[in-house]
Design an enzyme around this catalytic site. Sequence first.
Site, PDB file in Angstrom:
ATOM      1  N   ASN A   1       0.849  -1.185   0.000  1.00 55.77           N
ATOM      2  CA  ASN A   1       0.000   0.000   0.000  1.00 55.77           C
ATOM      3  C   ASN A   1       0.892   1.244   0.000  1.00 55.77           C
ATOM      4  OD1 ASN A   1      -1.602   2.180   0.654  1.00 55.77           O
ATOM      5  ND2 ASN A   1      -2.768   1.117   2.244  1.00 55.77           N
TER       6      ASN A   1
ATOM      7  N   CYS B   1      -2.388   4.941   0.632  1.00 57.81           N
ATOM      8  CA  CYS B   1      -3.434   5.360   1.571  1.00 57.81           C
ATOM      9  C   CYS B   1      -3.271   6.857   1.819  1.00 57.81           C
ATOM     10  CB  CYS B   1      -3.326   4.614   2.889  1.00 57.81           C
ATOM     11  SG  CYS B   1      -4.434   5.288   4.137  1.00 57.81           S
TER      12      CYS B   1
ATOM     13  N   LYS C   1       0.509  -0.844  -4.992  1.00 61.98           N
ATOM     14  CA  LYS C   1      -0.745  -0.117  -5.191  1.00 61.98           C
ATOM     15  C   LYS C   1      -0.466   1.370  -5.127  1.00 61.98           C
ATOM     16  CE  LYS C   1      -5.480   0.344  -3.532  1.00 61.98           C
ATOM     17  NZ  LYS C   1      -6.472  -0.220  -2.602  1.00 61.98           N
TER      18      LYS C   1
ATOM     19  N   ILE D   1      -6.316   2.592  -8.788  1.00 65.59           N
ATOM     20  CA  ILE D   1      -5.738   3.532  -7.840  1.00 65.59           C
ATOM     21  C   ILE D   1      -6.353   3.335  -6.451  1.00 65.59           C
ATOM     22  CG2 ILE D   1      -5.245   5.355  -9.534  1.00 65.59           C
ATOM     23  CD1 ILE D   1      -7.869   6.729  -8.702  1.00 65.59           C
TER      24      ILE D   1
ATOM     25  N   GLY E   1     -15.533   5.005  -4.867  1.00 62.70           N
ATOM     26  CA  GLY E   1     -16.821   4.792  -5.506  1.00 62.70           C
ATOM     27  C   GLY E   1     -16.914   5.443  -6.871  1.00 62.70           C
TER      28      GLY E   1
ATOM     29  N   GLY F   1     -14.388  -2.325  -4.415  1.00 58.88           N
ATOM     30  CA  GLY F   1     -14.435  -1.896  -3.025  1.00 58.88           C
ATOM     31  C   GLY F   1     -15.797  -1.371  -2.652  1.00 58.88           C
TER      32      GLY F   1
HETATM   33  C1  LIG Z   1     -13.417   1.874   4.081  1.00 56.44           C
HETATM   34  C2  LIG Z   1     -12.275   1.738   3.142  1.00 56.44           C
HETATM   35  C3  LIG Z   1     -11.073   1.237   3.632  1.00 56.44           C
HETATM   36  C4  LIG Z   1      -9.986   1.105   2.788  1.00 56.44           C
HETATM   37  N1  LIG Z   1      -8.823   0.592   3.284  1.00 56.44           N
HETATM   38  C5  LIG Z   1      -7.768   0.399   2.451  1.00 56.44           C
HETATM   39  C6  LIG Z   1      -6.570  -0.195   2.909  1.00 56.44           C
HETATM   40  O1  LIG Z   1      -6.435  -0.584   4.072  1.00 56.44           O
HETATM   41  N2  LIG Z   1      -5.555  -0.356   2.034  1.00 56.44           N
HETATM   42  C7  LIG Z   1      -5.650   0.013   0.725  1.00 56.44           C
HETATM   43  O2  LIG Z   1      -4.702  -0.182  -0.032  1.00 56.44           O
HETATM   44  N3  LIG Z   1      -6.788   0.572   0.260  1.00 56.44           N
HETATM   45  C8  LIG Z   1      -7.838   0.764   1.080  1.00 56.44           C
HETATM   46  N4  LIG Z   1      -9.005   1.322   0.599  1.00 56.44           N
HETATM   47  C9  LIG Z   1      -9.068   1.717  -0.819  1.00 56.44           C
HETATM   48  C10 LIG Z   1      -9.735   0.653  -1.655  1.00 56.44           C
HETATM   49  O3  LIG Z   1      -9.009  -0.553  -1.621  1.00 56.44           O
HETATM   50  C11 LIG Z   1      -9.873   1.117  -3.104  1.00 56.44           C
HETATM   51  O4  LIG Z   1      -8.592   1.349  -3.642  1.00 56.44           O
HETATM   52  C12 LIG Z   1     -10.686   2.394  -3.229  1.00 56.44           C
HETATM   53  O5  LIG Z   1     -11.783   2.359  -2.361  1.00 56.44           O
HETATM   54  C13 LIG Z   1     -11.190   2.625  -4.654  1.00 56.44           C
HETATM   55  O6  LIG Z   1     -11.990   1.566  -5.093  1.00 56.44           O
HETATM   56  P1  LIG Z   1     -13.603   1.601  -5.016  1.00 56.44           P
HETATM   57  O7  LIG Z   1     -14.044   2.842  -5.686  1.00 56.44           O
HETATM   58  O8  LIG Z   1     -14.037   0.339  -5.718  1.00 56.44           O
HETATM   59  O9  LIG Z   1     -13.946   1.593  -3.577  1.00 56.44           O
HETATM   60  C14 LIG Z   1     -10.100   1.473   1.423  1.00 56.44           C
HETATM   61  C15 LIG Z   1     -11.307   1.968   0.948  1.00 56.44           C
HETATM   62  C16 LIG Z   1     -12.396   2.105   1.786  1.00 56.44           C
HETATM   63  C17 LIG Z   1     -13.682   2.639   1.231  1.00 56.44           C
END
Ligand SMILES: Cc1cc2nc3c(=O)[nH]c(=O)nc-3n(C[C@H](O)[C@H](O)[C@H](O)COP(=O)(O)O)c2cc1C
Lengths: 308, 270
Positions: free
Chosen positions: A130, A133, A168, A194, A220, A268
Site C-alpha cells: 500500500n 493510503c 498499489k 488507484i 466509488g 471496493g
Molecule cells: C473503508 C475503506 C477502507 C480502505 N482501506 C484500504 C486499505 O487498508 N488499504 C488500501 O490499499 N486501500 C484501502 N481502501 C481503498 C480501496 O481498496 C480502493 O482502492 C478504493 O476504495 C477505490 O476503489 P472503489 O471505488 O471500488 O472503492 C479502502 C477503501 C475504503 C472505502
Amino acid sequence: MLETKVNSSLCTFIGSIKLERPTILASGILGISLDVFNRIYHAGAGAVVTKSLSKEPWEGYANPTIFSVKGDGWLNAVGLSNPGAPNFAKMIESNKDVPIIVSLVGSIEDDFEFMIKQFENTKVLAYELNLSCPHVAKVGLEVGDDPELVKKIVKTVKSSTDVPVIAKVGLGTTNYLDTVDAACKAGIDAITAINTLRAMAIDVETKRPILSNKIGGLSGTPIKPIAVRCVYEISSQHKIPIIGCGGISSWDDAIEFILAGASAIQIGSAVGDNWIQVFDEINKGILQYMEKNGFSKIEEMVGLAKKF
Amino acid sequence: MQRNSNHPTICKIEKVVDETPTVRTLTFSDDVLSNVLPGQFAMVWIPGVNELPMSVMVSEEKGKAAFTIRKYGEASTALYNVKVGEPIGIRGPYGNSFRIKEGKLLLVGGGTGLVPLMRLLTGIKPSDDVTLIMGAKTQSEVFFEDYANKLLDHNTHQVIVATEDGSYGQSGLVTDVMDNLCQNTKFDAVYTCGPELMMSKVVKIATLKEMFVQASLERMMKCGVGICGSCCVNDDLVCKDGTIFDGKHLLSKSEFGHTHRNKAGILEAY
Ligand SMILES: Cc1cc2nc3c(=O)[nH]c(=O)nc-3n(C[C@H](O)[C@H](O)[C@H](O)COP(=O)(O)O)c2cc1C
Ligand code: FES
C-alpha cells in the site's frame, strides 16, 4: 455452485499470478476475517485483498470513519485500523482454498521485511504494497510520493520473498507515474491503480468536518474516470500487468478498465452499495460481453482501447 | 436538502427523559427513523466526539423517534449528555428486523437491550400472549417496566422484572427466570437482546426446548453498511446480515457467546 465459478473464459493472468475470475475484493473492504474471505470467494471473487497490515496492531481513528457523500461515492478515514501482521498471519494460517493477497503498509523497507517473515508458513497468492493510503502520516501515499524510498522498499521486498509483489499506487503530490516507474525499475511484478483520492465533507448545520480525521479518501463511482485514465496511462508507458481499481460497480465498468489495460479489477465501495453478489453479477456480465463480442479469453481484451 | 440515508442528517434533540440514574431517552423528529422496523438501528454522530450504532427506540408521537442510552464509554457518555436543542447526526436505518410470530411470545431483555424489544411490542397482534422478562443489576436500574405494561395493555401479558441483587422483583438473572418458566410453558417464539452471554444462554435454553428464537447482536461498527468488516461474527456481518439472527444459525458460529473484535480487529474473549 455459481455458474461463473468454473468458466475458463474468465481466467486471467496478472503476470505469473493466475486467477479463476478477474474480480478481486479491494483492500480495506470486509478484510479482517478468514471466514468472511471464504464467503466472498464463494460469492464469486477471484481473489481477496486483506486490510492493509502494519507491524503492530492499529486502532485507527474515532468514528465517523465512513459515510457516503451526497450525490454518490464514499468518504473514509478509517486510519488503517488492523490487527497487525503477526496476529493476522496466525489467523489465516489455516487457509486452504482462498486466493489471498496480503496488503502491507509501512514506512521503511525493514517494516515490510519484518511483515513478510510473518507469512512464511501461510498460503499467500501475492503481496500488495500500500503506497497510496491518503490519510495516515508516514505511510501509504507519503511513501508512494517518494520514488527513491519506493525503489528501496520494492528491492528489499523482492529479495525477501518468491511470492509475486504488487504495488498499489494513488494520486499524491508527486507524479504517480514516477512512483510506477520506480517500482518497475526495482522489479515489481504488477501495479494496482488507484487508491482513494484525498477529500473531505463539512456538515453545514454544525459547520464542522464530518470525518474525525477531517480529511479522508473518496471512493466509488465518482473516481472511476480518473482511475480509468491512470490505468490507461500506466499501460501506455510500461509493460507491467495492471489491476484496475476505483469506482467499479458493474460489468461495463470492469470491461472499461480491461480495455484501458487492466488484466484484473478490484471492487471496493460497490460492496457497500450492491453487497457481495456484485462479484457474481460482474463476472456474469463480463462473460456475456465476451460471448457477444467473440472473445474467448480476458487477455484478448486487455488494452484494446490503446490502439486508437 | 435532499436526504441521503448513508450521510449524516442533523436532528435537534427535543426531549430528554431520565429512565434511571445512568440511562436516558433522547427524542427527536425524523420521519424515516420514526417508521423503522423493530430491531433496526441508526449510526448516530455526536459532533466532535464519535459515531455509534444505536437501536431505534419507540416514540409515542407521530414523526418522532428516540434513542435510549446508558452512559458507559466516552462516546455513549457524550450522547447521554446531549441537551435539548443540541444537534446529533443520524444515518440509516440499517439492519434487518425481528420475524414476529403469533401466539405465545417470550421476550428476554437486559439493560438497553430492551430498546428493540419495546419496538417489537408495537408490532404484535392483540391476540398474542406476551411474557417479557427484563433484567437489571438493582432496583434503581430498572426501566421501561411501566411502559411495557402500557404497550401490552390490550394483550394477555406479564412483565417480570429480575434484579441481580434481589432488590426488586424476582432475585437473580433473567435466564434463571426463563429457565423456570420454560419448565412448564412452551412459547411459539423467543426474542432476546442484551449482553451476549445472556443471549447465548437464552438461545441455548430455547433451542433445547425446540422453540424458535432470535437474538439481536451488538458489535463494534464503523460503516453500518457492510464495507469495513469490523462487525463480523465468523462469516456474518452484523450490520448487514443482522443485527437479528436465528438461534439455530448463531449456535453454528464459534464466535457467538465467546468472542468479539476490538478496535484493531483482534478477537477478545467475553
Ligand atoms: C473503508 C475503506 C477502507 C480502505 N482501506 C484500504 C486499505 O487498508 N488499504 C488500501 O490499499 N486501500 C484501502 N481502501 C481503498 C480501496 O481498496 C480502493 O482502492 C478504493 O476504495 C477505490 O476503489 P472503489 O471505488 O471500488 O472503492 C479502502 C477503501 C475504503 C472505502
Ligand atoms: S460496520 Fe462496517 S461492515 Fe458492519
